[in-house]
Enzyme design. Structure first.
Site, PDB file in Angstrom:
ATOM      1  N   ALA A   3      -4.053  14.968  14.597  1.00 10.33           N
ATOM      2  CA  ALA A   3      -5.217  15.307  14.738  1.00 10.33           C
ATOM      3  C   ALA A   3      -5.588  15.379  16.151  1.00 10.33           C
ATOM      4  O   ALA A   3      -6.312  15.527  16.873  1.00 10.33           O
ATOM      5  CB  ALA A   3      -6.289  14.455  13.663  1.00 10.33           C
ATOM      6  N   ILE A   4      -4.529  15.487  17.099  1.00  8.28           N
ATOM      7  CA  ILE A   4      -4.271  15.639  18.754  1.00  8.28           C
ATOM      8  C   ILE A   4      -4.544  17.028  18.794  1.00  8.28           C
ATOM      9  O   ILE A   4      -3.872  18.337  18.137  1.00  8.28           O
ATOM     10  CB  ILE A   4      -3.657  15.161  19.388  1.00  8.28           C
TER      11      ILE A   4
ATOM     12  N   HIS B 193      -3.133  18.503  21.783  1.00  3.95           N
ATOM     13  CA  HIS B 193      -1.739  18.681  23.217  1.00  3.95           C
ATOM     14  C   HIS B 193      -1.806  18.919  23.531  1.00  3.95           C
ATOM     15  O   HIS B 193      -2.356  20.169  23.874  1.00  3.95           O
ATOM     16  CB  HIS B 193      -0.874  18.913  22.064  1.00  3.95           C
TER      17      HIS B 193
ATOM     18  N   ILE C 175       5.237  26.353  11.283  1.00  5.24           N
ATOM     19  CA  ILE C 175       3.456  26.577  11.925  1.00  5.24           C
ATOM     20  C   ILE C 175       3.696  24.354  12.619  1.00  5.24           C
ATOM     21  O   ILE C 175       2.964  24.466  11.803  1.00  5.24           O
ATOM     22  CB  ILE C 175       2.566  26.749  11.928  1.00  5.24           C
ATOM     23  N   GLU C 176       4.954  24.013  13.014  1.00  6.25           N
ATOM     24  CA  GLU C 176       4.737  22.404  13.086  1.00  6.25           C
ATOM     25  C   GLU C 176       3.865  21.743  14.042  1.00  6.25           C
ATOM     26  O   GLU C 176       3.373  23.240  14.785  1.00  6.25           O
ATOM     27  CB  GLU C 176       6.672  22.226  12.787  1.00  6.25           C
TER      28      GLU C 176
ATOM     29  N   CYS D   8     -23.076   7.612  -0.658  1.00  7.45           N
ATOM     30  CA  CYS D   8     -21.294   6.543   0.123  1.00  7.45           C
ATOM     31  C   CYS D   8     -21.990   5.754   1.144  1.00  7.45           C
ATOM     32  O   CYS D   8     -22.436   5.640   2.224  1.00  7.45           O
ATOM     33  CB  CYS D   8     -20.965   7.981   1.207  1.00  7.45           C
TER      34      CYS D   8
ATOM     35  N   CYS E 183     -14.171   1.779   1.346  1.00 10.02           N
ATOM     36  CA  CYS E 183     -13.798   0.832  -0.345  1.00 10.02           C
ATOM     37  C   CYS E 183     -13.162   2.171  -1.082  1.00 10.02           C
ATOM     38  O   CYS E 183     -12.840   2.338  -1.697  1.00 10.02           O
ATOM     39  CB  CYS E 183     -15.261   0.740  -1.272  1.00 10.02           C
TER      40      CYS E 183
ATOM     41  N   CYS F 246     -18.561   4.787  -4.310  1.00  8.61           N
ATOM     42  CA  CYS F 246     -19.672   6.509  -4.344  1.00  8.61           C
ATOM     43  C   CYS F 246     -18.828   7.281  -5.259  1.00  8.61           C
ATOM     44  O   CYS F 246     -19.541   8.300  -5.612  1.00  8.61           O
ATOM     45  CB  CYS F 246     -19.540   7.183  -3.474  1.00  8.61           C
TER      46      CYS F 246
HETATM   47  C1  LIG Z   1       2.895  14.623  10.501  1.00 13.26           C
HETATM   48  C2  LIG Z   1       2.265  15.751  11.266  1.00 13.26           C
HETATM   49  C3  LIG Z   1       1.562  15.175  12.525  1.00 13.26           C
HETATM   50  C4  LIG Z   1       1.338  16.769  13.315  1.00 13.26           C
HETATM   51  N1  LIG Z   1       0.304  16.614  14.553  1.00 13.26           N
HETATM   52  C5  LIG Z   1      -0.084  16.700  14.616  1.00 13.26           C
HETATM   53  C6  LIG Z   1      -0.928  17.339  15.899  1.00 13.26           C
HETATM   54  O1  LIG Z   1      -1.371  16.575  15.825  1.00 13.26           O
HETATM   55  N2  LIG Z   1      -1.200  18.450  16.885  1.00 13.26           N
HETATM   56  C7  LIG Z   1      -1.108  19.402  16.460  1.00 13.26           C
HETATM   57  O2  LIG Z   1      -1.783  20.678  17.063  1.00 13.26           O
HETATM   58  N3  LIG Z   1      -0.390  19.638  15.039  1.00 13.26           N
HETATM   59  C8  LIG Z   1      -0.383  18.375  14.293  1.00 13.26           C
HETATM   60  N4  LIG Z   1       0.569  18.829  13.542  1.00 13.26           N
HETATM   61  C9  LIG Z   1       1.237  20.383  13.226  1.00 13.26           C
HETATM   62  C10 LIG Z   1       0.115  20.423  12.849  1.00 13.26           C
HETATM   63  O3  LIG Z   1      -1.302  19.776  11.299  1.00 13.26           O
HETATM   64  C11 LIG Z   1       0.088  22.018  11.175  1.00 13.26           C
HETATM   65  O4  LIG Z   1       0.799  23.445  12.599  1.00 13.26           O
HETATM   66  C12 LIG Z   1      -0.830  22.716  10.773  1.00 13.26           C
HETATM   67  O5  LIG Z   1      -1.985  22.597  10.081  1.00 13.26           O
HETATM   68  C13 LIG Z   1      -0.377  24.307   9.771  1.00 13.26           C
HETATM   69  O6  LIG Z   1      -0.868  25.021   9.258  1.00 13.26           O
HETATM   70  P1  LIG Z   1      -0.555  25.936   8.100  1.00 13.26           P
HETATM   71  O7  LIG Z   1      -2.255  26.837   8.347  1.00 13.26           O
HETATM   72  O8  LIG Z   1       0.088  26.861   8.905  1.00 13.26           O
HETATM   73  O9  LIG Z   1      -0.129  25.159   7.435  1.00 13.26           O
HETATM   74  P2  LIG Z   1      -0.977  24.463   5.449  1.00 13.26           P
HETATM   75  O10 LIG Z   1      -2.157  23.854   6.212  1.00 13.26           O
HETATM   76  O11 LIG Z   1      -0.740  23.893   4.958  1.00 13.26           O
HETATM   77  O12 LIG Z   1      -1.643  25.755   4.973  1.00 13.26           O
HETATM   78  C14 LIG Z   1      -0.918  26.864   3.862  1.00 13.26           C
HETATM   79  C15 LIG Z   1      -1.712  27.289   2.816  1.00 13.26           C
HETATM   80  O13 LIG Z   1      -1.008  28.000   2.478  1.00 13.26           O
HETATM   81  C16 LIG Z   1      -0.951  27.729   0.800  1.00 13.26           C
HETATM   82  N5  LIG Z   1       0.008  28.485   0.174  1.00 13.26           N
HETATM   83  C17 LIG Z   1       0.981  28.096  -0.139  1.00 13.26           C
HETATM   84  N6  LIG Z   1       1.658  29.048  -0.580  1.00 13.26           N
HETATM   85  C18 LIG Z   1       1.040  29.923  -1.170  1.00 13.26           C
HETATM   86  C19 LIG Z   1       0.856  31.116  -1.907  1.00 13.26           C
HETATM   87  N7  LIG Z   1       1.991  31.349  -2.359  1.00 13.26           N
HETATM   88  N8  LIG Z   1       0.337  31.697  -2.098  1.00 13.26           N
HETATM   89  C20 LIG Z   1      -1.410  30.742  -1.325  1.00 13.26           C
HETATM   90  N9  LIG Z   1      -1.257  30.269  -1.292  1.00 13.26           N
HETATM   91  C21 LIG Z   1      -0.061  29.442  -0.062  1.00 13.26           C
HETATM   92  C22 LIG Z   1      -1.198  26.604   0.910  1.00 13.26           C
HETATM   93  O14 LIG Z   1      -1.806  25.514  -0.310  1.00 13.26           O
HETATM   94  C23 LIG Z   1      -2.185  26.203   2.031  1.00 13.26           C
HETATM   95  O15 LIG Z   1      -3.331  25.999   1.779  1.00 13.26           O
HETATM   96  C24 LIG Z   1       1.767  17.992  12.412  1.00 13.26           C
HETATM   97  C25 LIG Z   1       1.333  17.767  11.577  1.00 13.26           C
HETATM   98  C26 LIG Z   1       2.433  17.197  10.532  1.00 13.26           C
HETATM   99  C27 LIG Z   1       3.049  16.706   9.152  1.00 13.26           C
END
Ligand SMILES: Cc1cc2nc3c(=O)[nH]c(=O)nc-3n(C[C@H](O)[C@H](O)[C@H](O)COP(=O)(O)OP(=O)(O)OC[C@H]3O[C@@H](n4cnc5c(N)ncnc54)[C@H](O)[C@@H]3O)c2cc1C
Length: 482
Positions: free
Chosen positions: A46-47, A49, A333-334, A398, A435, A440
């Protein structure tokens, strides 16, 4: 025929949807899960950066800095909790100060504002509880914290309020190119669109392969966390990182926007894309490392532990590519994906515009989505006024987080509607306290059943078969005996 179909309603798909909602376009978001914000976006650090960590010249670096600059305004418009608390990358050995200076230089090149290398004395003034072994730090005043699932829910909600369609439980299983459009299917229902954005998180490589793009692959890297109750935050105000290594930014200690204390994450490569279980070893590592940062952390205040999966890409950078006209990947998108989300959305929309997507602004686009009423933070006069208008705000459901029935009903009625227990939890915080829904949960089940006009037995925790009330009651069993 839609202009754009977005696959995945995580923070990336949802932000792209909101960006497209500004224009006269027909847009549909296809989400495989029962609700939005069910993937990586629901479990991370949740940062927001600041942008000093990513390698100079990469998309990660550019979009992190741009996203972080845009985030405060986006959160203001969407009524999402955001706090610019500043971050510190702390060195514990004199030789680590070299890495701190390296990060400072990198941050300068990436265009991060206000960075400072600080010594022990200043560090201790800023964070009195920090370990005595800390020798100095990189201070980034633009570092911030945000509620990631709120940001996700609010951006798709705002997109829907502005005309975007959301289909949940639509798991894309095939995509076919047909003349100037794509035909997407979940096996039973077909959707056609001129442009497709693949924002499928952990499965974005599988979705790309549906159009023959095998140029990248993804693998999961687990991060485990511990979350501590409100009274454990103490004097900690900044996000406290360690000097990073090749696996990431190490274990951090940070307050959250809801005034909890977050410890984690680990960084464990694995093969299973669904395994989000915490482990004794992982949580032990979180504890040990967090105590090195702040030795006084009260581990008896842990209220829950959880894990998230990073979608680590084979290229080392965000994969924002168009393997064929009209099809865009938002893959790998890490971290810092959450921080970069507003900038990633603009990048993709610009890319589609260059391929012929016409961006004619809507005169009536409304960027504002007010937050749900936060009853617990109101003055007594405001509370009385709310209860006079709607007595449901006077019924606390809650007790840990002081969430009223009125707020839960609002969350079930707004865009996108809460449809299960976890959906209510992410939207209102009912069940997020000490809890963890023990008290709730049954009442939230009852409210969901009433609002959705379904029997209580059909209410789920997170969709699928996760029913809350299964089996037979004692009364039914005794009738059977008779
Ligand atoms: C441990 C950890 C720590 C992190 N800390 C940070 C941080 O502090 N700051 C930061 O900037 N980033 C952070 N990140 C990275 C950040 O969380 C991600 O970059 C971001 O949430 C990616 O979003 P997204 O929409 O690409 O993926 P997701 O949130 O995974 O969304 C993808 C969606 O696609 C759906 N989907 C998948 N396949 C299909 C399909 N075939 N058909 C239809 N829907 C599908 C899934 O159900 C999901 O809802 C962190 C990640 C992790 C795991």
């Amino acid at each position: 025929m839609y202009d754009v179909a977005i696959i995945g309603a995580g923070v990336i798909g949802s932000m792209v949807a909101r960006e497209l909602a500004r224009y006269q376009l027909s847009v549909v978001v296809l989400e495989g899960a029962h609700d939005v914000a069910m993937g990586t976006t629901k479990a991370n650090s949740a940062i927001v950066h600041a942008g000093f960590d990513a390698v100079v010249g990469t998309l990660k670096a550019k979009l992190n800095v741009a996203g972080s600059e845009a985030m405060e305004e986006v959160c203001r418009e969407l009524g999402v909790k955001y706090q610019r608390n500043g971050s510190l990358v702390v060195a514990y050995r004199p030789q680590d100060m070299e890495k701190v200076r390296e990060l400072y230089d990198r941050g300068q090149k990436n265009g991060v504002r206000g960075l400072e290398v600080i010594g022990q004395e200043e560090l201790r003034k800023m964070e009195p509880a920090i370990s005595e072994e800390a020798v100095g730090a990189l201070y980034a005043p633009t570092g911030a914290i945000v509620c990631p699932y709120e940001l996700n829910i609010a951006s798709i909600g705002n997109a829907m309020d502005n005309g975007v369609e959301l289909k949940v439980e639509y798991k894309v299983t095939s995509i076919e190119k047909k003349d100037d459009a794509y035909e997407i299917s979940n096996g039973t229902e077909k959707v056609q669109a001129r442009f497709v954005v693949n924002a499928a998180g952990m499965y974005a490589d599988h979705v790309a392969a549906m159009v023959g793009d095998t140029s990248f692959s993804l693998y999961p890297r687990k991060g485990q966390y511990m979350l501590l109750d409100h009274d454990c935050v103490g004097s900690i105000t900044h996000t406290l990182f360690n000097v990073p290594n090749e696996l990431g930014k190490g274990i951090l200690v940070s307050p959250t926007v809801d005034q909890n204390l977050l410890l984690g994450p680990t960084a464990e490569n694995q093969e299973d894309r669904e395994d989000m279980a915490t482990t004794a070893e992982g949580l032990q590592m979180v504890q040990t490392n967090a105590l090195k940062v702040v030795p006084s952390v009260n581990l008896r205040g842990v209220i829950t532990a959880f894990a998230g999966l990073r979608a680590v890409g084979s290229t080392g950078d965000f994969i924002l590519t168009s393997p064929m006209k009209g099809f865009w990947n938002a893959a790998g998108i890490e971290s810092p994906g959450l921080s970069s989300a507003p900038a990633i959305a603009k990048y993709l929309v610009n890319g589609m515009a260059k391929q012929g997507l016409e961006l004619v602004e809507k005169a009536d686009f409304n960027p504002i989505r007010p937050a749900l009423h936060d009853f617990s933070k109101m003055s007594i006069e405001e509370k009385n006024e709310m209860i006079r208008k709607n007595p449901l705000y006077g019924h606390i459901i809650c007790r840990c987080e002081s969430i009223s029935e009125g707020e839960i009903v609002d969350a079930i009625r707004q865009n996108p509607p809460a449809r299960d227990i976890d959906g209510v939890k992410r939207r209102t915080r009912a069940g997020m306290g000490r809890c963890q829904g023990g008290f709730c949960g049954p009442m939230v089940t009852e409210i969901l059943a009433k609002e959705m006009q379904i029997p209580m037995e059909q209410v789920t925790k997170f969709g699928g078969g996760s029913y809350m009330n299964v089996g037979r009651t004692r009364e039914e069993q005794s009738h059977e005996k008779d």
